[in-house]
Structures are given as structure tokens and as C-alpha cells.
Write an enzyme that holds these catalytic residues in place. Structure first.
Site, PDB file in Angstrom:
ATOM      1  N   PRO A  90      39.069  30.142  30.438  1.00 55.41           N
ATOM      2  CA  PRO A  90      37.663  30.549  30.333  1.00 55.41           C
ATOM      3  C   PRO A  90      36.748  29.695  31.204  1.00 55.41           C
ATOM      4  O   PRO A  90      35.578  30.038  31.400  1.00 55.41           O
ATOM      5  CB  PRO A  90      37.339  30.383  28.848  1.00 55.41           C
ATOM      6  CG  PRO A  90      38.493  29.701  28.226  1.00 55.41           C
ATOM      7  CD  PRO A  90      39.642  29.712  29.158  1.00 55.41           C
ATOM      8  N   GLU A 117      44.884  24.848  22.199  1.00 59.29           N
ATOM      9  CA  GLU A 117      43.491  24.444  22.406  1.00 59.29           C
ATOM     10  C   GLU A 117      43.233  23.929  23.809  1.00 59.29           C
ATOM     11  O   GLU A 117      42.110  23.839  24.245  1.00 59.29           O
ATOM     12  CB  GLU A 117      43.089  23.384  21.378  1.00 59.29           C
ATOM     13  CG  GLU A 117      42.752  23.958  20.011  1.00 59.29           C
ATOM     14  CD  GLU A 117      43.973  24.296  19.176  1.00 59.29           C
ATOM     15  OE1 GLU A 117      45.107  24.036  19.649  1.00 59.29           O
ATOM     16  OE2 GLU A 117      43.811  24.832  18.081  1.00 59.29           O
ATOM     17  N   ARG A 155      46.783  48.391  40.933  1.00 55.34           N
ATOM     18  CA  ARG A 155      46.259  49.715  41.287  1.00 55.34           C
ATOM     19  C   ARG A 155      45.598  49.736  42.664  1.00 55.34           C
ATOM     20  O   ARG A 155      45.333  50.789  43.213  1.00 55.34           O
ATOM     21  CB  ARG A 155      45.327  50.247  40.195  1.00 55.34           C
ATOM     22  CG  ARG A 155      44.135  49.394  39.923  1.00 55.34           C
ATOM     23  CD  ARG A 155      43.483  49.794  38.628  1.00 55.34           C
ATOM     24  NE  ARG A 155      43.042  51.180  38.639  1.00 55.34           N
ATOM     25  CZ  ARG A 155      42.034  51.651  39.354  1.00 55.34           C
ATOM     26  NH1 ARG A 155      41.353  50.826  40.130  1.00 55.34           N
ATOM     27  NH2 ARG A 155      41.702  52.904  39.303  1.00 55.34           N
ATOM     28  N   ASP A 170      35.949  54.045  42.605  1.00 57.42           N
ATOM     29  CA  ASP A 170      35.799  53.437  41.283  1.00 57.42           C
ATOM     30  C   ASP A 170      34.453  52.756  41.140  1.00 57.42           C
ATOM     31  O   ASP A 170      33.884  52.292  42.109  1.00 57.42           O
ATOM     32  CB  ASP A 170      36.826  52.304  41.102  1.00 57.42           C
ATOM     33  CG  ASP A 170      38.196  52.824  40.784  1.00 57.42           C
ATOM     34  OD1 ASP A 170      38.311  54.008  40.470  1.00 57.42           O
ATOM     35  OD2 ASP A 170      39.141  52.021  40.857  1.00 57.42           O
TER      36      ASP A 170
HETATM   37  N1  ADE Z   1      42.289  32.076  28.326  1.00 60.24           N
HETATM   38  C1  ADE Z   1      41.529  32.050  27.229  1.00 60.24           C
HETATM   39  N2  ADE Z   1      40.385  32.726  27.403  1.00 60.24           N
HETATM   40  C2  ADE Z   1      40.408  33.191  28.686  1.00 60.24           C
HETATM   41  C3  ADE Z   1      39.513  33.958  29.464  1.00 60.24           C
HETATM   42  N3  ADE Z   1      38.341  34.374  29.007  1.00 60.24           N
HETATM   43  N4  ADE Z   1      39.871  34.246  30.738  1.00 60.24           N
HETATM   44  C4  ADE Z   1      41.036  33.811  31.227  1.00 60.24           C
HETATM   45  N5  ADE Z   1      41.930  33.083  30.536  1.00 60.24           N
HETATM   46  C5  ADE Z   1      41.620  32.777  29.270  1.00 60.24           C
END
Ligand code: ADE
Length: 246
Positions: A90, A117, A155, A170
Site C-alpha cells: 500500500p 503486518e 489483456r 477502454d
Molecule cells: N498489499 C496490501 N495492500 C495492498 C495494496 N493496496 N496494494 C498493493 N499491495 C497491497
């Protein structure tokens, strides 16, 4: 194209990668997707992949050794040296259609799925060359993110879709959302298909679709319009029609 995915839950990929477009692309030899279990690269009796966080705190941290060894073992078998090694997290740069197009140009990609975590920072610093997030939310692991990214990339490989014209129309490929589409029946529960689509006039149909795409984008994702190239006429449509658009 070849994609190597390193993760702790390889079984998660079985169903999404054996259906539809990805299945067909694999069968046609357009993509080779190899899934590797990081746990297979541990050396202790219990196949330990995580450990406590130095400095304390809750949660376990994915150890660096099995991740480095897994990626290095696979890289050693390959002749190419410059392969993007993408960590799914993230904290990475946000994935979008442009990033998908950028990645689809590489002959080979390596994806590392984090879990638990956290992940030892040395993987981020000394092994990966890129970090990608699929959105501002936290998943339990990188596996689902890897599936999303692989789907969006595969794709785009020439020949993966039935029709070559499909990916470029797209939503997001040309900075506008897609225009509305209809199929038979012509009238369903009293709701009729817009007459212009039945007119056979290709010029008018193209103009109507462009207009719909512009107005829809203006209404739903106005921030995308700032990057789009619009004619003066289109800018005028937007100001005239925005309030009446559903
Ligand atoms: N791992 C945990 N959350 C994630 C996300 N939002 N994007 C990519 N990998 C992740």
C-alpha cells in the site's frame, strides 16, 4: 511475456488465472505465469517465513532471507538481467491504466507479494526496483493486488483479446470514461436504445459516443478531464449539458 510471482499463498491464484482472458493468453503462449511459494526457500524445520519486529510492537514481519533467495534462484535460471522487481504494497505508487501499459511493454516481470503486518525493509531497499499499490486501502496480502495487476497487463498483450481495437477504447486508455453500450433487445421493459445507434450513420454514432464519453467523464470524474484533449465544441457541450446529465 513471462511473469514470476513470489508469495505465501500460491493456491489463491488457481481460479483467476485459469479463466477467461488469462486462461486463453496462457494457452496461446502469449504469457507464462509462474507462481513461487516463498516458504519453499526456508531452511528450518518449521519453514519459518516471519519473525518479531526489532524494536517491539505488534505483528510479525516477513523475513528477508527466503524472499531474497526465492527471487535470486529464479533470476539465476534466466538470461535476462534487467527485470523489474515489483513489490506490492500500500506504500507504492498508485496503479492505473498508464502503469499497466508501461509494465505490459516488458518481456519479463517479477512481482513480490508482501504479507502479515510487514516486510523486512531490506527487501524494499535492496531487492525490489519498484513498489506498486492498487489503491488506498490495506489488503491482507499482495496476492489480490498481483492478480489485479496481471489481469490489467495480460489483456494489453497483442492477441490476448479477441479484437485488437478493444483495449484502446477502454475507460482510461484515452483519458475518458467509456461511452454507454447497448445490445438486443431494442426495447427492454419499455427502455429503448438511443435511436442514433440504430441509424447506421457511422459518423453520427462516433460523434454521439464521443459526446457521451466526454459528458460522463465530466459528471463522474471531472479531474480526468483536465488531462484530456477536448475541442472547443466539446467544452461548450460540457457547460451546456452537465446539469441535465444523469
Ligand atoms: N498489499 C496490501 N495492500 C495492498 C495494496 N493496496 N496494494 C498493493 N499491495 C497491497
Amino acid at each position: 511475456m513471462r511473469i514470476d510471482i513470489f508469495c505465501l499463498f500460491p493456491e489463491m491464484f488457481a481460479s483467476p488465472f485459469s479463466q477467461s482472458i488469462i486462461k486463453r493468453a496462457k494457452e496461446r503462449g502469449l504469457v507464462d505465469i509462474e507462481i513461487h511459494n516463498i516458504r519453499d526457500y526456508t531452511h528450518d524445520k518449521h519453514h519459518t517465513v516471519d519473525d518479531y519486529s526489532y524494536g517491539g510492537g505488534p505483528g510479525m514481519v516477513l523475513k528477508p532471507e527466503p524472499v531474497f533467495e526465492a527471487v535470486e534462484a529464479v533470476k539465476q535460471q534466466l538470461s535476462v538481467t534487467e527485470i523489474p522487481i515489483i513489490l506490492l504494497t500500500p506504500q507504492g505508487r498508485l496503479f492505473n491504466q498508464q502503469v499497466a501499459q508501461e509494465l505490459a511493454r516488458f518481456p519479463h516481470l517479477i512481482l513480490i507479494c508482501g504479507h502479515y503486518e510487514g516486510l523486512d525493509e531490506r527487501v524494499r531497499e535492496y531487492l525490489s526496483s519498484d513498489e506498486i499499490s492498487i489503491g488506498d486501502y490495506v489488503l491482507s496480502g499482495g496476492e489480490l493486488a498481483a492478480m489485479v495487476i496481471v489481469d490489467a497487463i495480460v489483456r494489453l498483450i497483442p492477441g490476448a483479446l479477441g479484437s485488437q481495437s478493444s483495449p484502446s477504447s477502454d475507460s482510461y486508455s484515452n483519458e475518458l470514461l467509456e461511452y454507454p453500450q447497448y445490445t438486443r433487445p431494442q426495447v427492454y421493459r419499455g427502455w429503448a436504445v438511443p435511436p442514433v445507434l440504430l441509424s447506421g450513420n457511422h459518423g453520427e454514432i462516433a460523434q454521439w459516443r464521443r459526446c457521451q464519453a466526454v459528458l460522463r467523464t465530466a459528471k463522474r470524474r471531472p479531474e480526468l478531464l483536465r488531462k484530456a484533449t477536448l475541442s472547443d465544441k466539446e467544452k461548450k457541450w460540457i457547460s451546456e449539458n452537465l446539469l441535465s446529465l444523469k
